[in-house]
Motif scaffolding. Structure first.
Motif, PDB file in Angstrom:
ATOM      1  N   PHE A   1      10.268 -89.996 -48.222  1.00 14.57           N
ATOM      2  CA  PHE A   1      10.364 -89.862 -46.870  1.00 14.57           C
ATOM      3  C   PHE A   1      11.613 -89.689 -46.748  1.00 14.57           C
ATOM      4  CE2 PHE A   1      13.437 -93.701 -48.061  1.00 14.57           C
ATOM      5  CZ  PHE A   1      14.273 -93.735 -48.043  1.00 14.57           C
ATOM      6  N   LEU A   2      11.352 -88.991 -45.508  1.00 17.04           N
ATOM      7  CA  LEU A   2      13.017 -87.877 -45.032  1.00 17.04           C
ATOM      8  C   LEU A   2      13.686 -88.358 -43.950  1.00 17.04           C
ATOM      9  CD1 LEU A   2      13.434 -84.893 -44.539  1.00 17.04           C
ATOM     10  CD2 LEU A   2      12.285 -85.190 -42.485  1.00 17.04           C
ATOM     11  N   ALA A   3      15.051 -88.505 -44.414  1.00 21.56           N
ATOM     12  CA  ALA A   3      16.728 -88.742 -43.619  1.00 21.56           C
ATOM     13  C   ALA A   3      16.024 -87.648 -42.457  1.00 21.56           C
ATOM     14  CB  ALA A   3      17.403 -89.841 -44.130  1.00 21.56           C
ATOM     15  N   PRO A   4      16.246 -87.336 -41.634  1.00 21.66           N
ATOM     16  CA  PRO A   4      16.193 -86.163 -41.102  1.00 21.66           C
ATOM     17  C   PRO A   4      17.778 -85.417 -40.970  1.00 21.66           C
ATOM     18  CG  PRO A   4      15.421 -87.952 -39.597  1.00 21.66           C
ATOM     19  CD  PRO A   4      15.582 -88.160 -40.701  1.00 21.66           C
ATOM     20  N   ASP A   5      18.575 -87.159 -40.181  1.00 22.06           N
ATOM     21  CA  ASP A   5      19.764 -86.366 -39.294  1.00 22.06           C
ATOM     22  C   ASP A   5      20.877 -86.562 -40.910  1.00 22.06           C
ATOM     23  OD1 ASP A   5      18.831 -86.363 -37.398  1.00 22.06           O
ATOM     24  OD2 ASP A   5      19.164 -88.468 -36.910  1.00 22.06           O
ATOM     25  N   GLU A   6      20.585 -86.538 -42.376  1.00 22.85           N
ATOM     26  CA  GLU A   6      21.729 -86.148 -43.283  1.00 22.85           C
ATOM     27  C   GLU A   6      21.928 -85.264 -43.590  1.00 22.85           C
ATOM     28  OE1 GLU A   6      21.585 -88.845 -47.568  1.00 22.85           O
ATOM     29  OE2 GLU A   6      20.966 -90.119 -45.931  1.00 22.85           O
ATOM     30  N   GLY A   7      22.797 -84.598 -43.843  1.00 14.45           N
ATOM     31  CA  GLY A   7      22.724 -82.518 -44.072  1.00 14.45           C
ATOM     32  C   GLY A   7      22.129 -81.971 -43.311  1.00 14.45           C
ATOM     33  N   PRO A   8      22.456 -80.923 -42.996  1.00 11.17           N
ATOM     34  CA  PRO A   8      21.691 -79.726 -42.317  1.00 11.17           C
ATOM     35  C   PRO A   8      20.195 -79.360 -41.579  1.00 11.17           C
ATOM     36  CG  PRO A   8      22.974 -78.543 -43.805  1.00 11.17           C
ATOM     37  CD  PRO A   8      22.773 -79.802 -44.098  1.00 11.17           C
ATOM     38  N   ASN A   9      19.535 -79.949 -43.374  1.00 11.89           N
ATOM     39  CA  ASN A   9      17.781 -80.112 -42.987  1.00 11.89           C
ATOM     40  C   ASN A   9      17.245 -81.035 -43.194  1.00 11.89           C
ATOM     41  OD1 ASN A   9      18.248 -76.940 -42.355  1.00 11.89           O
ATOM     42  ND2 ASN A   9      18.482 -76.742 -44.851  1.00 11.89           N
TER      43      ASN A   9
ATOM     44  N   ASP B   1       8.046 -99.776 -45.368  1.00 13.02           N
ATOM     45  CA  ASP B   1       7.835-100.045 -44.469  1.00 13.02           C
ATOM     46  C   ASP B   1       7.286 -98.370 -43.365  1.00 13.02           C
ATOM     47  OD1 ASP B   1       9.118-102.283 -44.558  1.00 13.02           O
ATOM     48  OD2 ASP B   1      11.265-101.646 -43.710  1.00 13.02           O
ATOM     49  N   LEU B   2       7.304 -97.060 -44.127  1.00 11.45           N
ATOM     50  CA  LEU B   2       7.090 -96.319 -42.835  1.00 11.45           C
ATOM     51  C   LEU B   2       5.454 -96.130 -43.318  1.00 11.45           C
ATOM     52  CD1 LEU B   2       7.059 -93.623 -42.523  1.00 11.45           C
ATOM     53  CD2 LEU B   2       7.287 -92.704 -44.441  1.00 11.45           C
ATOM     54  N   HIS B   3       4.926 -96.547 -44.386  1.00 17.53           N
ATOM     55  CA  HIS B   3       2.996 -96.826 -44.834  1.00 17.53           C
ATOM     56  C   HIS B   3       2.216 -97.800 -44.095  1.00 17.53           C
ATOM     57  CE1 HIS B   3       3.791 -92.774 -46.065  1.00 17.53           C
ATOM     58  NE2 HIS B   3       4.433 -93.068 -46.585  1.00 17.53           N
ATOM     59  N   GLU B   4       3.305 -99.099 -44.017  1.00 20.05           N
ATOM     60  CA  GLU B   4       2.400-100.366 -43.888  1.00 20.05           C
ATOM     61  C   GLU B   4       2.042-100.406 -42.345  1.00 20.05           C
ATOM     62  OE1 GLU B   4       0.850-102.616 -45.336  1.00 20.05           O
ATOM     63  OE2 GLU B   4       1.206-101.697 -47.140  1.00 20.05           O
ATOM     64  N   GLY B   5       3.491 -99.840 -41.543  1.00 22.10           N
ATOM     65  CA  GLY B   5       3.895-100.166 -40.089  1.00 22.10           C
ATOM     66  C   GLY B   5       3.036 -99.825 -38.926  1.00 22.10           C
ATOM     67  N   THR B   6       1.819 -98.974 -39.589  1.00 26.49           N
ATOM     68  CA  THR B   6       1.074 -98.933 -38.439  1.00 26.49           C
ATOM     69  C   THR B   6      -0.660 -99.630 -39.155  1.00 26.49           C
ATOM     70  OG1 THR B   6      -0.580 -96.945 -39.619  1.00 26.49           O
ATOM     71  CG2 THR B   6       0.732 -96.326 -38.308  1.00 26.49           C
ATOM     72  N   ARG B   7      -0.633-100.585 -39.924  1.00 29.05           N
ATOM     73  CA  ARG B   7      -1.297-101.749 -40.334  1.00 29.05           C
ATOM     74  C   ARG B   7      -1.479-102.849 -39.106  1.00 29.05           C
ATOM     75  NH1 ARG B   7      -3.854-101.123 -44.433  1.00 29.05           N
ATOM     76  NH2 ARG B   7      -3.855-103.751 -45.025  1.00 29.05           N
ATOM     77  N   ALA B   8      -2.527-103.093 -39.193  1.00 30.19           N
ATOM     78  CA  ALA B   8      -2.536-104.274 -38.480  1.00 30.19           C
ATOM     79  C   ALA B   8      -1.541-105.903 -38.623  1.00 30.19           C
ATOM     80  CB  ALA B   8      -3.688-105.356 -37.798  1.00 30.19           C
ATOM     81  N   ALA B   9      -1.746-106.344 -40.385  1.00 32.21           N
ATOM     82  CA  ALA B   9      -1.085-107.291 -40.770  1.00 32.21           C
ATOM     83  C   ALA B   9      -0.263-106.426 -41.842  1.00 32.21           C
ATOM     84  CB  ALA B   9      -2.204-107.938 -41.164  1.00 32.21           C
ATOM     85  N   PRO B  10       0.974-105.561 -41.815  1.00 33.24           N
ATOM     86  CA  PRO B  10       1.342-105.748 -42.914  1.00 33.24           C
ATOM     87  C   PRO B  10       2.789-105.808 -43.649  1.00 33.24           C
ATOM     88  CG  PRO B  10       2.955-104.370 -40.560  1.00 33.24           C
ATOM     89  CD  PRO B  10       1.487-106.032 -40.105  1.00 33.24           C
ATOM     90  N   TRP B  11       2.435-105.528 -45.251  1.00 31.35           N
ATOM     91  CA  TRP B  11       2.698-105.681 -46.239  1.00 31.35           C
ATOM     92  C   TRP B  11       4.053-105.567 -45.721  1.00 31.35           C
ATOM     93  CZ3 TRP B  11       4.969-104.467 -50.472  1.00 31.35           C
ATOM     94  CH2 TRP B  11       5.395-105.271 -51.341  1.00 31.35           C
ATOM     95  N   ALA B  12       4.724-106.540 -46.469  1.00 31.71           N
ATOM     96  CA  ALA B  12       6.641-105.789 -46.475  1.00 31.71           C
ATOM     97  C   ALA B  12       7.022-106.539 -47.899  1.00 31.71           C
ATOM     98  CB  ALA B  12       7.622-106.571 -45.836  1.00 31.71           C
ATOM     99  N   VAL B  13       7.725-105.652 -48.546  1.00 29.31           N
ATOM    100  CA  VAL B  13       8.438-106.046 -49.916  1.00 29.31           C
ATOM    101  C   VAL B  13       9.170-107.507 -50.176  1.00 29.31           C
ATOM    102  CG1 VAL B  13      10.282-105.070 -51.290  1.00 29.31           C
ATOM    103  CG2 VAL B  13       8.803-103.617 -50.167  1.00 29.31           C
TER     104      VAL B  13
END
Length: 207
Positions: free
Chosen positions: A43-51, A131-143
């Motif tokens: 996963f990408l943290a876009p605001d952490e560092g210049p790139n 959370d990133l990959h479960e977030g779009t599921r109808a019944a997302p699994w969580a850690v």
């Protein structure tokens, strides 16, 4: 990566979007034992560092993290791709001087690979990835759905990865170097394919 000017993609938000859409990357490091590579969801943290900064995890048993890297690591992201038949070019009927090629989107992110095994940091990484990959599921699994002691035991079997992106290259090869009639032919040909990725590429071709 060789990137002719016609195919160069320098817009950082566009590059980040392509990385998110690719989802699975290949982490490559040069070591004293030779090149080593591991397919990883990142996963990408876009605001952490210049790139931006990439995060993920490897199996603790994976020897890649144990071998000191020579220079920067590279995370390779591949987006939509498709074979392009020369039969789709209008130029085929005009002069026949055409050959096959491949259209694709690729992003290469370079930076120092930093590995860690702090349990709280690992838990944050696996939670955010889940959370990133479960977030779009109808019944997302969580850690948190699993027992805490079970999760803590699982964390002992992995090592975290942090890769601050020092340099990023993007290539969007979508027949931009062909005349408009050829591009239109490629778009029509790919749009008629049974392959989902072919149809995805068809939608990206400028016509």
């Amino acid at each position: 990566m060789y990137v002719p000017p016609a195919f160069r993609e320098d817009d950082l938000p566009t590059l980040h979007a392509a990385m998110r859409e690719a989802r699975l990357a290949n982490l490559v490091t040069a070591t004293g034992e030779g090149l080593m590579a591991t397919p990883l969801p990142l996963f990408l943290a876009p605001d952490e560092g210049p790139n931006g900064t990439l995060y993920g995890h490897l199996a603790r048993a994976n020897p890649q993290w144990k071998q000191p890297a020579v220079g920067d690591a590279i995370a390779l992201f591949t987006g939509p791709e498709a074979y392009v038949s020369p039969s789709w070019y209008a130029a085929k009927g005009e002069h026949g001087k055409v050959v096959p090629t491949w259209n694709y989107v690729a992003v290469h992110a370079y930076g120092p690979a930093e590995f860690f095994d702090d349990a709280d940091r690992l838990l944050d990484v696996v939670t955010r990835l889940t959370d990133l990959h479960e977030g779009t599921r109808a019944a997302p699994w969580a850690v948190a759905d699993a027992p805490d002691d079970f999760i803590r035991a699982q964390l002992r079997g992995i090592v975290g990865l942090r890769l601050p992106i020092a340099r990023i290259e993007g290539k969007r090869k979508m027949s931009q170097n062909r005349p408009a009639a050829d591009r239109a032919g490629v778009a029509v040909g790919l749009a008629a394919s049974d392959r989902n990725t072919d149809r995805d590429v068809a939608a990206l071709i400028p016509t």
